[in-house]
Design a protein around this motif. Structure first.
Motif, PDB file in Angstrom:
ATOM      1  N   ILE A   1       4.888   7.890  49.607  1.00 16.85           N
ATOM      2  CA  ILE A   1       5.187   8.092  51.001  1.00 16.85           C
ATOM      3  C   ILE A   1       4.585   7.095  51.930  1.00 16.85           C
ATOM      4  N   GLY A   2       5.472   6.612  52.758  1.00 17.94           N
ATOM      5  CA  GLY A   2       5.068   5.750  53.917  1.00 17.94           C
ATOM      6  C   GLY A   2       4.954   4.329  53.486  1.00 17.94           C
ATOM      7  N   GLU A   3       5.108   3.854  52.470  1.00 14.68           N
ATOM      8  CA  GLU A   3       5.274   2.476  52.075  1.00 14.68           C
ATOM      9  C   GLU A   3       6.599   2.091  52.770  1.00 14.68           C
ATOM     10  N   GLU A   4       6.588   0.707  52.777  1.00 21.08           N
ATOM     11  CA  GLU A   4       7.692  -0.063  53.347  1.00 21.08           C
ATOM     12  C   GLU A   4       8.591  -0.637  51.862  1.00 21.08           C
ATOM     13  N   ILE A   5       9.760  -0.491  51.788  1.00 22.12           N
ATOM     14  CA  ILE A   5      10.572  -0.844  50.674  1.00 22.12           C
ATOM     15  C   ILE A   5      11.611  -2.016  51.412  1.00 22.12           C
ATOM     16  N   LEU A   6      11.737  -3.119  50.510  1.00 21.59           N
ATOM     17  CA  LEU A   6      12.633  -4.203  51.249  1.00 21.59           C
ATOM     18  C   LEU A   6      13.868  -4.226  50.154  1.00 21.59           C
ATOM     19  N   LEU A   7      14.996  -4.200  50.862  1.00 20.54           N
ATOM     20  CA  LEU A   7      16.229  -3.967  50.236  1.00 20.54           C
ATOM     21  C   LEU A   7      17.228  -5.143  50.858  1.00 20.54           C
ATOM     22  N   ILE A   8      18.302  -5.465  50.006  1.00 21.05           N
ATOM     23  CA  ILE A   8      19.124  -6.481  50.349  1.00 21.05           C
ATOM     24  C   ILE A   8      20.544  -5.755  50.249  1.00 21.05           C
ATOM     25  N   GLU A   9      21.212  -5.543  51.027  1.00 23.09           N
ATOM     26  CA  GLU A   9      22.493  -5.015  50.763  1.00 23.09           C
ATOM     27  C   GLU A   9      23.355  -5.708  50.025  1.00 23.09           C
ATOM     28  N   SER A  10      23.685  -7.187  50.658  1.00 20.43           N
ATOM     29  CA  SER A  10      24.788  -7.830  50.128  1.00 20.43           C
ATOM     30  C   SER A  10      24.548  -8.455  48.898  1.00 20.43           C
ATOM     31  N   VAL A  11      23.267  -8.358  48.331  1.00 17.73           N
ATOM     32  CA  VAL A  11      22.990  -9.059  46.995  1.00 17.73           C
ATOM     33  C   VAL A  11      22.812  -8.023  45.857  1.00 17.73           C
ATOM     34  N   ALA A  12      23.428  -8.243  44.815  1.00 20.39           N
ATOM     35  CA  ALA A  12      23.120  -7.092  43.972  1.00 20.39           C
ATOM     36  C   ALA A  12      21.742  -7.428  43.119  1.00 20.39           C
ATOM     37  N   GLY A  13      21.055  -6.109  42.726  1.00 15.76           N
ATOM     38  CA  GLY A  13      19.687  -6.508  42.208  1.00 15.76           C
ATOM     39  C   GLY A  13      18.798  -6.525  43.261  1.00 15.76           C
ATOM     40  N   ASP A  14      17.520  -6.828  42.709  1.00 19.61           N
ATOM     41  CA  ASP A  14      16.206  -6.639  43.620  1.00 19.61           C
ATOM     42  C   ASP A  14      15.843  -7.973  44.377  1.00 19.61           C
ATOM     43  N   LEU A  15      15.045  -7.655  45.704  1.00 21.39           N
ATOM     44  CA  LEU A  15      14.770  -8.844  46.304  1.00 21.39           C
ATOM     45  C   LEU A  15      14.100  -9.917  45.561  1.00 21.39           C
TER      46      LEU A  15
ATOM     47  N   VAL B   1      18.134 -18.057  51.827  1.00 22.15           N
ATOM     48  CA  VAL B   1      17.291 -17.925  53.316  1.00 22.15           C
ATOM     49  C   VAL B   1      18.436 -17.054  54.244  1.00 22.15           C
ATOM     50  N   LYS B   2      19.522 -17.781  54.190  1.00 27.56           N
ATOM     51  CA  LYS B   2      20.564 -17.293  55.239  1.00 27.56           C
ATOM     52  C   LYS B   2      21.017 -15.462  54.676  1.00 27.56           C
ATOM     53  N   ASN B   3      21.207 -15.235  53.481  1.00 26.67           N
ATOM     54  CA  ASN B   3      21.375 -14.014  52.924  1.00 26.67           C
ATOM     55  C   ASN B   3      20.129 -13.198  53.414  1.00 26.67           C
ATOM     56  N   ILE B   4      18.870 -13.785  53.171  1.00 27.37           N
ATOM     57  CA  ILE B   4      17.851 -12.775  53.639  1.00 27.37           C
ATOM     58  C   ILE B   4      17.615 -12.474  55.027  1.00 27.37           C
ATOM     59  N   ALA B   5      17.810 -13.515  55.959  1.00 31.79           N
ATOM     60  CA  ALA B   5      17.692 -13.417  57.186  1.00 31.79           C
ATOM     61  C   ALA B   5      18.629 -12.454  57.810  1.00 31.79           C
ATOM     62  N   ARG B   6      20.118 -12.431  57.260  1.00 31.14           N
ATOM     63  CA  ARG B   6      20.948 -11.919  57.864  1.00 31.14           C
ATOM     64  C   ARG B   6      20.718 -10.376  57.231  1.00 31.14           C
ATOM     65  N   ASN B   7      20.578 -10.291  55.851  1.00 31.92           N
ATOM     66  CA  ASN B   7      20.777  -8.765  55.262  1.00 31.92           C
ATOM     67  C   ASN B   7      19.802  -8.084  54.921  1.00 31.92           C
ATOM     68  N   ILE B   8      18.470  -8.626  55.273  1.00 31.19           N
ATOM     69  CA  ILE B   8      17.353  -7.709  54.937  1.00 31.19           C
ATOM     70  C   ILE B   8      17.242  -6.313  55.298  1.00 31.19           C
ATOM     71  N   ASP B   9      16.888  -5.550  54.620  1.00 35.12           N
ATOM     72  CA  ASP B   9      16.772  -4.099  55.225  1.00 35.12           C
ATOM     73  C   ASP B   9      15.330  -3.669  54.930  1.00 35.12           C
ATOM     74  N   ARG B  10      14.582  -3.183  55.913  1.00 28.98           N
ATOM     75  CA  ARG B  10      13.185  -3.059  55.971  1.00 28.98           C
ATOM     76  C   ARG B  10      13.178  -1.529  56.362  1.00 28.98           C
ATOM     77  N   GLN B  11      12.838  -0.535  55.346  1.00 32.47           N
ATOM     78  CA  GLN B  11      12.619   0.781  55.276  1.00 32.47           C
ATOM     79  C   GLN B  11      11.296   1.294  55.094  1.00 32.47           C
ATOM     80  N   THR B  12      10.950   2.280  55.672  1.00 30.64           N
ATOM     81  CA  THR B  12       9.984   3.176  55.156  1.00 30.64           C
ATOM     82  C   THR B  12      10.297   4.423  54.636  1.00 30.64           C
ATOM     83  N   ILE B  13       9.582   4.641  53.682  1.00 25.41           N
ATOM     84  CA  ILE B  13       9.979   5.812  52.685  1.00 25.41           C
ATOM     85  C   ILE B  13       9.316   7.231  53.509  1.00 25.41           C
ATOM     86  N   THR B  14      10.000   7.944  53.705  1.00 23.51           N
ATOM     87  CA  THR B  14       9.683   9.458  54.370  1.00 23.51           C
ATOM     88  C   THR B  14       9.179  10.410  53.508  1.00 23.51           C
ATOM     89  N   ASN B  15      10.070  10.384  52.303  1.00 27.08           N
ATOM     90  CA  ASN B  15       9.888  11.405  51.333  1.00 27.08           C
ATOM     91  C   ASN B  15      10.622  10.921  50.019  1.00 27.08           C
TER      92      ASN B  15
END
Length: 739
Positions: A562-576, A718-732
């Protein structure tokens, strides 16, 4: 640079001031000329033109020589000499492989009017060793980096004309490579010349980042160059160029047959394959086979040569070890005993009659009758001593015009006949760069297909004559042709073995099995700061980002806190992680490396569970084996996957030795070599991706910055990442049964 461009590039280089000084005799190296061949001149010119355009490049030269690094560094440095009108007087920073000796060569340059470099009050090329970036001044110099170099980029504010990075030194290709990359990326206007003998992970990553093919020194390139007349002070690569371009290259093969030995070989090979297929003393089985059938002398002479030298084993030692192993395995003991029995039979036969040894000794005597000079090549010093023992016992003397030398002492000599007395590995550069106009190979006939195909493949674009003459009784080479196999699998190529065997000591070690297991068991629900949630199986891999250190890490979901940041990309299937790798091939290669490291980690964890060891206990065990490790926190980080593994290569090996004591000798070393290589590759890649992620995140959340990626990441990504990157902190994090 194509083959057709070599002459024009070389001619241009010879017009440069520095080389002009050599051609005119005004510049010397320790009192002698400094002569470069056409290919070397062309490569240096290509490098200097890239520097002039502020472009970086990679040079891949598998042929060992000091002349290219010397010429590149010295030519650029001298071109900035304040005495030459119109230049910028810019310094050069070199990350050298000091053990190669070329820095001392640079120090020896002097004008012809002085006796030596030491007599110059002002060195022709001033050089200074520095320990950090901040120690570099703006004055015209070649600055060479010391070990443990400090990359204090924030304190580096003086001009720099170019970099030379020698990737042959682990300091620069492993431990400090990410610092070098970061400096290069932070200073894109400073061109860098990377130099390597092999395409190691750092070289491969450099090629990807630069987005261009390396300049590779090849036999074809040398063969098509316009040669120069022999000259004082010429480089070994220039001599090699003359050999390959002569059109007189002759490659002779002498496979030796023996009907009596041939009666043993089919059963011997069959037992060897069965043992290795069942992973019964995999490497020892191969080693005893090679000791008997590759060496050009009776086994007893090898035993006498190595004596009490613990670094080498002889055939009796291997047989004793195999018999001991046979008594300790639950399954396969009969097979191992049968193999040991057969090896002992072959040893007895060869100690009584050794057709290859007789052929070699006769060839040495015949060479003594010729007017020319001959060099007979063996693998190492013990083999040299063993051959001398064989000659003495057989009543032979080594003629004055014949040398017996080790492989490491081979140098190009056009008029000297070279005879190799063992089958070199396919990746030995001797096949592509034969050291003489006449090169011969003498070996047991079963290696015939391997050696012939390696030689022909390496010289297919070179004018060369290939001849094969079978020697001995028992028929043609074809009598044992069906039993020829790739000898790389015996000693040097362990990768296939690693992919199929769980050296971690647990079930389900393969990638496919791990992925299947990841779909079962519990799922974890990550609750995020935006109120959403994500589900991950416990064993699935998650990409975590540390914004303070701009560091990327890869963890199984069950190790995320908990408290770590996870990086997600909604528009791309699979892992960053997949998105930042350019191709499926790269992703597959990374997955294989990750599985090797995971296998190493499983070995550690299984040993701790099996032996009831705590983290402190592991520290004690490693210290007893010579480790400098002090904190149990490091062991815990390795165990949990928070750290890739040890930074000390020795600790990587020590963990294997602790966790799998059944892995002996060569097998332990080969597994360690592959695991350590995987760790290095992943570390370098993680750091690069970490920098790319940082740029993408900064570009997304800070409009004043822009994302700048290496050419190994395409623009659309690069464009996909810059436009769609989702940076979220894990709260639980909650566990949920997987239905």
């Amino acid at each position: 640079m194509g083959v057709s461009d070599i002459t024009s590039y070389a001619d241009s280089f010879r017009q440069r001031v520095f080389m002009g000084g050599f051609l005119q005799g005004t510049i010397q190296n320790d009192g002698t000329a400094f002569h470069l061949g056409t290919t070397e001149c062309a490569i240096v010119e290509k490098a200097l033109r890239a520097v002039d355009r502020r472009e970086s490049l990679l040079i891949h030269n598998p042929f060992p020589t000091t002349s290219l690094p010397v010429a590149i560094i010295a030519s650029y440095a001298y071109s900035q000499n304040p005495r030459i009108p119109g230049n910028e007087e810019l310094p050069m920073l070199v990350f050298p492989a000091s053990s190669r000796g070329y820095l001392s060569e640079i120090d020896k340059f002097h004008f012809q009017t002085t006796v030596s470099a030491e007599d110059n009050k002002t060195p022709l090329i001033p050089r200074e060793s520095i320990g950090s970036l901040s120690e570099q001044s703006a004055s015209w110099h070649v600055y060479t980096a010391k070990d443990n170099f400090v990359f204090d980029i924030e304190n580096h504010d003086v001009p720099l004309g170019a970099l030379f990075i020698d990737l042959r030194k682990p300091e620069w290709s492993e431990r400090r490579f990410d610092n070098i990359e970061e400096f290069c990326e932070s200073n894109p206007d400073i061109p860098a010349i990377f130099y390597t003998e092999e395409m190691n992970p750092a070289a491969e990553l450099t090629q990807e980042r630069l987005g261009s093919e390396p300049i590779r020194v090849t036999g074809e390139m040398l063969a098509n160059a316009a040669t120069t007349d022999p000259a004082e002070g010429e480089s070994s690569l220039t001599v090699q160029e003359r050999i390959l371009s002569s059109g007189r290259l002759e490659v002779l093969q002498f496979p030796v047959t023996d009907e009596g030995l041939g009666d043993h070989i089919p059963e011997f090979i069959g037992l060897k394959k069965k043992c290795q297929k069942r992973d019964l003393a995999y490497v020892d089985v191969g080693r005893v086979f090679n000791r008997l059938l590759k060496q050009p002398f009776k086994p007893k002479y090898w035993s006498r040569s190595v004596g009490s030298n613990a670094f080498y084993d002889d055939v009796p030692g291997y047989i004793e070890r195999l018999e001991r192993r046979a008594g300790n395995v639950e399954r396969g003991s009969n097979l191992l005993n049968n193999y040991a029995r057969k090896a002992n039979e072959v040893q007895g036969y060869l100690n009584g009659r050794h057709a290859l040894q007789n052929t070699v000794l006769d060839a040495i005597q015949r060479a003594g009758d010729d007017e020319g000079h001959s060099r007979f090549v063996v693998k190492n010093t013990p083999a040299k001593e063993a051959l001398r023992l064989a000659a003495t016992d057989s009543g032979y003397t080594i003629p004055e015009n014949v040398e017996i030398i080790e492989r490491g002492k081979v140098t190009p000599m056009p008029d000297t006949r070279y005879v190799f007395l063992y089958p070199p590995y396919r990746d030995d550069y001797v096949f592509e760069f034969p050291p003489s106009e006449q090169v011969a190979f003498i070996y047991q006939a079963l290696w015939s297909n391997y050696v012939q195909s390696a030689a022909q493949e390496a010289t297919k674009k070179i004018t060369a004559t290939h001849k094969t003459q079978s020697i001995g009784e028992g028929g043609a080479v074809g009598d044992v042709e069906d039993h020829v196999f790739d000898i790389d699998t015996l000693e040097s190529d362990i990768e296939g073995y690693l992919r199929g065997v769980d050296f971690g000591g647990s079930d389900g070690s393969s990638l496919e099995e791990s992925e299947e297991a990841a779909s079962d068991g519990e799922e974890l629900i990550f609750e995020l700061t935006d109120g959403s949630s994500r589900r991950f199986s416990e064993e699935s891999i998650v990409t975590i980002y540390d914004p303070e250190e701009a560091k990327i890490s890869r963890k199984t979901a069950k190790k995320v806190d908990i408290g770590e940041e996870i990086l997600l990309i909604e528009s791309v299937a699979g892992d960053l992680y997949d998105v930042l790798l350019d191709s499926a091939h790269k992703r597959d290669a990374v997955r294989e490396d990750e599985e090797l490291v995971a296998n190493w980690r499983r070995a550690l964890n299984n040993a701790m569970e099996r032996e009831g060891l705590s983290y402190e206990d592991v520290v004690d065990e490693l210290q007893e084996r010579g480790s400098d490790i002090e904190s149990w926190h490091s062991v815990r980080a390795w165990s949990e996957g928070r750290y890739m593994g040890p930074l000390d290569e020795g600790d990587c090996r020590r963990v294997l030795h602790l966790a799998r004591p059944d892995l002996e000798g060569a097998l332990l070393e080969q597994i360690h070599e592959q695991v350590w290589k995987a760790m290095k590759h992943l570390r370098l890649l993680h750091r690069r991706i970490g920098r790319n992620v940082r740029r993408a995140v900064e570009a997304e959340y800070n409009p004043s910055t822009t994302s700048s990626f290496g050419s190994d990441v395409n623009e659309q990504m690069v464009k996909n990442i810059a436009r769609n990157i989702d940076r979220q902190t894990i709260t639980n994090i909650e566990a949920s049964a997987n239905e």
